[in-house]
Scaffold this motif. Structure first.
Motif, short mmCIF file in Angstrom:
data_model
loop_
_atom_site.label_atom_id
_atom_site.label_comp_id
_atom_site.label_asym_id
_atom_site.label_seq_id
_atom_site.Cartn_x
_atom_site.Cartn_y
_atom_site.Cartn_z
N THR A 53 0.84 -1.20 0.00
CA THR A 53 0.00 0.00 0.00
C THR A 53 0.88 1.25 0.00
O THR A 53 0.58 2.22 -0.70
CB THR A 53 -0.96 0.00 1.20
OG1 THR A 53 -1.77 -1.19 1.13
CG2 THR A 53 -1.86 1.22 1.20
N ARG A 56 2.01 1.84 -3.52
CA ARG A 56 0.90 2.34 -4.35
C ARG A 56 0.63 3.82 -4.08
O ARG A 56 0.40 4.60 -4.98
CB ARG A 56 -0.37 1.54 -4.08
CG ARG A 56 -0.44 0.22 -4.77
CD ARG A 56 -1.84 -0.37 -4.68
NE ARG A 56 -1.87 -1.66 -5.32
CZ ARG A 56 -1.92 -2.82 -4.67
NH1 ARG A 56 -2.01 -2.83 -3.36
NH2 ARG A 56 -1.93 -3.94 -5.33
N GLN A 60 1.25 7.27 -7.46
CA GLN A 60 -0.09 7.28 -8.02
C GLN A 60 -0.17 7.93 -9.39
O GLN A 60 -1.16 7.77 -10.09
CB GLN A 60 -1.05 8.00 -7.06
CG GLN A 60 -1.25 7.24 -5.78
CD GLN A 60 -2.31 7.87 -4.92
OE1 GLN A 60 -3.38 8.21 -5.40
NE2 GLN A 60 -2.02 8.03 -3.64
#
Length: 170
Positions: A53, A56, A60
């Motif tokens: 996470t 990510r 972006q």
């Protein structure tokens, strides 16, 4: 459940721009640019509960850029849990407000960003941070972030895991 009565104790992860790798506790990148949950000028640490996470979140826009993954040991309170719809309602906010994909355009245009106003109110109410679902592409329901506005002082312990001083060599 990652929170215990508004307290988070456990590992956190951040994927940093290498420019900030030597100062992993500064929050200055977020203060300079602003974010979904902090207005420009407000330092913040955007952390994740897992490394995937964190990656990510940091990448972006466009292709994966050079990134330094940092791990922290945390014991922080109080943390507001945005998954609690009743608690969100007390701040006149909904999950749809949190997920607004237009927040960045609003910020760049100088328009109010509801999530930044929400964060401002949480800070004023004494919260050290908030727990939220990740809105990055590819995130799942279990992809969670903790955004911190306060990570030192009473109720806040955040230690960089760097036993070999690797960040000090950058």
């Amino acid at each position: 459940m990652p929170l215990n009565d508004g307290r988070y104790a456990g590992p956190l992860y951040r994927a940093l721009n290498p420019v900030y790798a030597s100062v992993p506790l500064s929050g200055q990148g977020a203060a300079i640019h602003g974010g979904r949950f902090n207005a420009k000028g407000v330092p913040a640490l955007y952390t994740a509960l897992d490394p995937t996470t964190a990656l990510r979140e940091a990448n972006q826009v466009g292709s994966l850029q050079p990134t330094v993954l940092v791990s922290y040991g945390a014991d922080i309170e109080p943390i507001f849990d945005t998954r609690d719809v009743n608690a969100l309602d007390q701040y006149d906010l909904s999950p749809q407000h949190l997920a607004d994909p237009g927040w960045r355009a609003k910020m760049l245009d100088g328009r109010p960003v509801p999530t930044q106003g929400f964060a401002h109110r949480l800070i004023a109410d004494g919260f050290a941070g908030l727990l939220t679902c990740s809105f990055a592409q590819g995130a799942t329901e279990s992809s969670l972030n903790i955004v911190l506005w306060r990570w030192t002082g009473a109720g806040c312990v955040l230690n960089v895991i760097d036993d070999e001083n690797r960040l000090g060599r950058m």
